[in-house]
Write a protein that holds these residues in place. Structure first.
Motif, mmCIF file in Angstrom:
data_model
loop_
_atom_site.group_PDB
_atom_site.id
_atom_site.type_symbol
_atom_site.label_atom_id
_atom_site.label_comp_id
_atom_site.label_asym_id
_atom_site.label_seq_id
_atom_site.Cartn_x
_atom_site.Cartn_y
_atom_site.Cartn_z
ATOM 1 N N VAL A 1 57.212 -13.493 42.876
ATOM 2 C CA VAL A 1 55.876 -14.007 42.577
ATOM 3 C C VAL A 1 54.840 -13.151 43.290
ATOM 4 O O VAL A 1 54.984 -12.839 44.479
ATOM 5 C CB VAL A 1 55.717 -15.469 43.027
ATOM 6 C CG1 VAL A 1 54.300 -15.964 42.708
ATOM 7 C CG2 VAL A 1 56.763 -16.360 42.357
ATOM 8 N N TRP B 1 50.531 -12.539 43.922
ATOM 9 C CA TRP B 1 49.135 -12.963 43.794
ATOM 10 C C TRP B 1 48.269 -11.706 43.736
ATOM 11 O O TRP B 1 48.440 -10.787 44.549
ATOM 12 C CB TRP B 1 48.703 -13.819 44.976
ATOM 13 C CG TRP B 1 49.206 -15.234 44.958
ATOM 14 C CD1 TRP B 1 50.297 -15.731 45.620
ATOM 15 C CD2 TRP B 1 48.631 -16.344 44.246
ATOM 16 N NE1 TRP B 1 50.437 -17.073 45.351
ATOM 17 C CE2 TRP B 1 49.426 -17.483 44.528
ATOM 18 C CE3 TRP B 1 47.524 -16.498 43.413
ATOM 19 C CZ2 TRP B 1 49.156 -18.750 43.999
ATOM 20 C CZ3 TRP B 1 47.253 -17.759 42.894
ATOM 21 C CH2 TRP B 1 48.055 -18.865 43.178
ATOM 22 N N CYS C 1 50.488 -22.217 42.421
ATOM 23 C CA CYS C 1 50.889 -21.637 41.142
ATOM 24 C C CYS C 1 52.164 -22.349 40.708
ATOM 25 O O CYS C 1 53.216 -22.158 41.329
ATOM 26 C CB CYS C 1 51.114 -20.140 41.290
ATOM 27 S SG CYS C 1 51.805 -19.340 39.828
ATOM 28 N N CYS D 1 48.162 -15.596 39.718
ATOM 29 C CA CYS D 1 49.556 -15.455 40.096
ATOM 30 C C CYS D 1 50.307 -14.846 38.921
ATOM 31 O O CYS D 1 49.893 -14.965 37.762
ATOM 32 C CB CYS D 1 50.191 -16.764 40.538
ATOM 33 S SG CYS D 1 50.489 -17.959 39.239
ATOM 34 N N ILE E 1 51.565 -16.050 51.863
ATOM 35 C CA ILE E 1 52.211 -16.458 50.625
ATOM 36 C C ILE E 1 53.494 -17.216 50.961
ATOM 37 O O ILE E 1 54.183 -16.888 51.938
ATOM 38 C CB ILE E 1 52.517 -15.236 49.723
ATOM 39 C CG1 ILE E 1 52.964 -15.685 48.333
ATOM 40 C CG2 ILE E 1 53.546 -14.312 50.372
ATOM 41 C CD1 ILE E 1 53.073 -14.543 47.318
ATOM 42 N N GLU F 1 47.578 -21.871 37.784
ATOM 43 C CA GLU F 1 47.028 -21.817 39.133
ATOM 44 C C GLU F 1 46.040 -22.966 39.349
ATOM 45 O O GLU F 1 45.402 -23.433 38.402
ATOM 46 C CB GLU F 1 46.287 -20.499 39.390
ATOM 47 C CG GLU F 1 47.106 -19.247 39.220
ATOM 48 C CD GLU F 1 46.831 -18.566 37.892
ATOM 49 O OE1 GLU F 1 46.971 -17.335 37.804
ATOM 50 O OE2 GLU F 1 46.475 -19.287 36.921
#
Length: 123
Positions: A34, A36, A22, A95, A69, A6
């Protein structure tokens, strides 16, 4: 094995913006979900947002309308654009990726994690 790195954290005033990145190793990044997450001092890790390989997204209620995102599979990179930051957004942001389908808010189902990046929002 997937390695995640990150970047993009820092100190910002309330109302400001940051974009976290990331970067993932591996050739099958496009198939991973993915997520966060963030963890403030003395608090549990909490879900922020997730994105599927196909681009479907999910955001926590606390960040809807402020955070977004996204991902660029060609660059093996996921992003978290954070706008209208508040002091309560202060945390270490992580992440994570999972190989199974599903925009889960549960941290335990994610397989690989980055080292985290600090975000500090001053009032």
């Amino acid at each position: 094995q997937v390695q995640l790195v990150e970047s993009g954290g820092g100190l910002v005033q309330a109302g400001g913006s940051l974009r976290l990145s990331c970067v993932a190793s591996g050739r099958i990044f496009s198939t991973y979900t993915v997520g966060w997450f963030r963890q403030a001092p003395g608090k549990a890790r909490e879900f922020v947002a997730a994105i599927s390989g196909g681009g479907a997204t999910r955001h926590a209620d606390s960040v809807k309308g402020r955070f977004t995102i996204s991902r660029d599979n060609g660059k093996n990179t996921a992003y978290l654009q954070m706008n209208i930051l508040k002091p309560e957004d202060t945390a270490v942001y992580y992440c994570a990726v999972r190989s199974r389908v599903g925009l889960s808010v549960i941290s335990d189902v994610y397989d690989y994690w980055g080292q985290g990046t600090q975000v500090t929002v001053s009032s």
